[in-house]
Design a protein around this motif. Structure first.
Motif, PDB file in Angstrom:
ATOM      1  N   LEU A 225      -3.259  -2.976   6.871  1.00 29.67           N
ATOM      2  CA  LEU A 225      -3.389  -1.296   6.701  1.00 29.67           C
ATOM      3  C   LEU A 225      -2.143  -0.556   7.994  1.00 29.67           C
ATOM      4  CD1 LEU A 225      -3.265   1.231   5.082  1.00 29.67           C
ATOM      5  CD2 LEU A 225      -5.355   1.524   5.424  1.00 29.67           C
ATOM      6  N   THR A 229       0.792   2.159   7.756  1.00 26.78           N
ATOM      7  CA  THR A 229       0.589   3.801   7.473  1.00 26.78           C
ATOM      8  C   THR A 229       1.577   4.471   8.560  1.00 26.78           C
ATOM      9  OG1 THR A 229      -1.213   3.291   8.807  1.00 26.78           O
ATOM     10  CG2 THR A 229      -1.275   3.677   6.832  1.00 26.78           C
ATOM     11  N   VAL A 289      -7.697   4.968   2.176  1.00 25.33           N
ATOM     12  CA  VAL A 289      -7.104   4.353   0.473  1.00 25.33           C
ATOM     13  C   VAL A 289      -6.234   5.093   0.298  1.00 25.33           C
ATOM     14  CG1 VAL A 289      -7.298   3.427  -0.949  1.00 25.33           C
ATOM     15  CG2 VAL A 289      -8.794   2.689   0.902  1.00 25.33           C
ATOM     16  N   THR A 292      -3.402   6.650   1.639  1.00 26.23           N
ATOM     17  CA  THR A 292      -2.184   6.123   1.471  1.00 26.23           C
ATOM     18  C   THR A 292      -1.067   5.850   0.306  1.00 26.23           C
ATOM     19  OG1 THR A 292      -3.340   4.722   3.282  1.00 26.23           O
ATOM     20  CG2 THR A 292      -1.977   3.708   2.148  1.00 26.23           C
ATOM     21  N   LEU A 293      -2.897   6.042  -1.273  1.00 27.77           N
ATOM     22  CA  LEU A 293      -1.857   6.358  -2.265  1.00 27.77           C
ATOM     23  C   LEU A 293      -0.882   7.604  -2.438  1.00 27.77           C
ATOM     24  CD1 LEU A 293      -4.488   4.434  -4.173  1.00 27.77           C
ATOM     25  CD2 LEU A 293      -2.834   3.103  -3.457  1.00 27.77           C
ATOM     26  N   GLN A 328      -8.349   5.830  10.665  1.00 27.08           N
ATOM     27  CA  GLN A 328      -8.146   4.620  10.941  1.00 27.08           C
ATOM     28  C   GLN A 328      -8.513   4.581  12.469  1.00 27.08           C
ATOM     29  OE1 GLN A 328      -3.861   4.574   9.355  1.00 27.08           O
ATOM     30  NE2 GLN A 328      -4.823   2.432   9.345  1.00 27.08           N
ATOM     31  N   ALA A 394      -2.385  -1.040   2.236  1.00 30.70           N
ATOM     32  CA  ALA A 394      -4.147  -0.116   0.939  1.00 30.70           C
ATOM     33  C   ALA A 394      -4.752  -0.986  -0.320  1.00 30.70           C
ATOM     34  CB  ALA A 394      -3.259   0.728  -0.382  1.00 30.70           C
TER      35      ALA A 394
END
Length: 409
Positions: A225, A229, A289, A292-293, A328, A394
């Protein structure tokens, strides 16, 4: 709180702000391509693929040196590590300003990347060592926000400077600012004397110590990930935002610079906001998550729209939403025992910036291929590349093993 404790906190904040000046300049260097791109393409006849290589060279050098910078911090401390490395950024800016061909320009970017390599890592290590553990996310978020001031320099101010003079003057200005940042760190940052003599560990042995970290099953998902990002935001803000607005919507260089400033200003508030909203280890990973979407969806919307206001609005939304990246760092701090924190932060930072290098290079390749086959290069970059990589990252983060509850603090 005693007066001595207040003095120690004030001194820690002043030193952190001094360290953040180098981080702010690294933010400037990694986003110059978005504003310099049209002039560089004109002067050197660069293709989109070459432009991606130019932008990615900084991040590849930056990311590749993270493990060594982590070792340097452990052996020699925060102050000496950044003071030893950052002059290379100044040299790289000067070389870039004097470059007469594309290979020399790329070499300058590599030098800048090496010089800036410890810029954010020293901040995170300093925060972990000098501030309470429960304030790590909030202080890190504030540091990310303050450091984003560097991106303001590569918006309207840099666009004005380039239009009035040239892109070379932009590099000269950044070299001067970098020299001032080095002087501030030399003047303000001090480290307490070690209570025990430092143990000199051979570099090879120190690198092998990272094996224990990669041996933990949850490291792979974190790295997967991390590779996409921050890369998504910087690839937009640092490479494609200018060309997108200029070529798709007919913006001038200064107009695209104005949008870049807005994106940067909004991006300054994202990390402190998410740092304060950090839900804690119980739900933090679901937040990571989910956002990120959200960011992937914003890139998808930019790929299909043809309205300038929608592209500008989505870019601003990406700038704000990308503040969740600070979670993160909090996740990594909670995912590893205390004695592995420094190495874990180095690996996370390495993954983020190598991810930027790969994504910027890859989007250049994709844009060139799309244009050659009659497809819209911006749609291919935004949807088929950036949004798709965010979805993959993700998925890996959610599906691969998670940290053991005993490690999450």
């Amino acid at each position: 709180m005693t007066s001595s404790e207040r003095d120690n906190i004030a001194a820690a904040w002043l030193m952190l702000l001094a360290l953040t000046t180098a981080f702010a300049l690294s933010q400037s260097y990694r986003t110059v391509a978005a504003i310099m791109a049209p002039r560089l393409q004109a002067d050197f006849g660069l293709t989109a693929q070459a432009l991606g290589l130019f932008a990615g060279a900084f991040h590849f050098a930056f990311g590749a040196l993270q493990l060594f910078m982590g070792i340097g911090i452990d052996l020699y401390g925060v102050r000496r590590t950044v003071l030893a490395a950052f002059p290379l950024a100044i040299a790289g800016a000067v070389l870039s300003a004097l470059s007469t061909n594309f290979p020399v320009l790329v070499a300058g970017q590599v030098l800048i990347g090496i010089g800036c390599a410890p810029a954010f890592l020293v901040c995170t290590v300093f925060i972990a060592r000098r501030f309470p553990a429960d304030r790590f996310a909030s202080v890190s978020g504030l540091t990310l926000g303050i450091g984003s001031v560097g991106m303001l320099l590569t918006g309207t101010p840099l666009a004005w400077l380039i239009e009035a003079s040239s892109w070379r003057t932009g590099f000269w200005a950044l070299a001067l600012c970098s020299a001032l940042a080095w002087a501030v760190i030399f003047w303000r940052v001090r480290e307490p004397a070690p209570t025990t003599p430092p143990v000199k560990v051979p570099v090879v042995a120190a690198l092998r110590s990272y094996g224990a970290l990669f041996g933990l099953p949850h490291t792979l998902g974190i790295v997967a990930l991390a590779c996409v990002t921050y890369a998504a935001f910087i690839t937009l803000r640092g490479l494609w935002l200018g060309p997108l607005l200029i070529e798709r919507h007919g913006f001038s260089l200064v107009q695209s610079g104005n949008v870049a400033v807005i994106v940067s200003v909004v991006g300054m508030f994202g990390p402190p906001l998410f740092g304060r909203l950090d839900p804690g280890p119980a739900t933090r990973r679901r937040w990571i998550v989910g956002f990120t979407l959200v960011v992937a969806a914003l890139f998808g919307a930019m790929a299909v729209t043809r309205a300038a206001w929608l592209d500008v609005g989505a870019a601003i939304a990406v700038g704000l939403a990308s503040g969740y990246i600070v979670l993160q760092y909090a996740d990594v701090k909670a995912a590893y025992p205390a004695h592995m924190t420094g190495r874990a932060m180095a690996v996370l930072t390495m993954a983020m910036f190598l991810g930027v290098a790969v994504m910027q290079w890859l989007t250049g390749v994709v844009a060139s291929a799309a244009a050659a086959h009659g497809f819209n290069p911006f749609s291919a970059v935004l949807a088929q590349t950036i949004a798709a990589l965010l979805l993959l990252g993700a998925t890996a983060f959610a599906a691969l093993p998670t940290p053991l509850p005993a490690m999450q603090t």
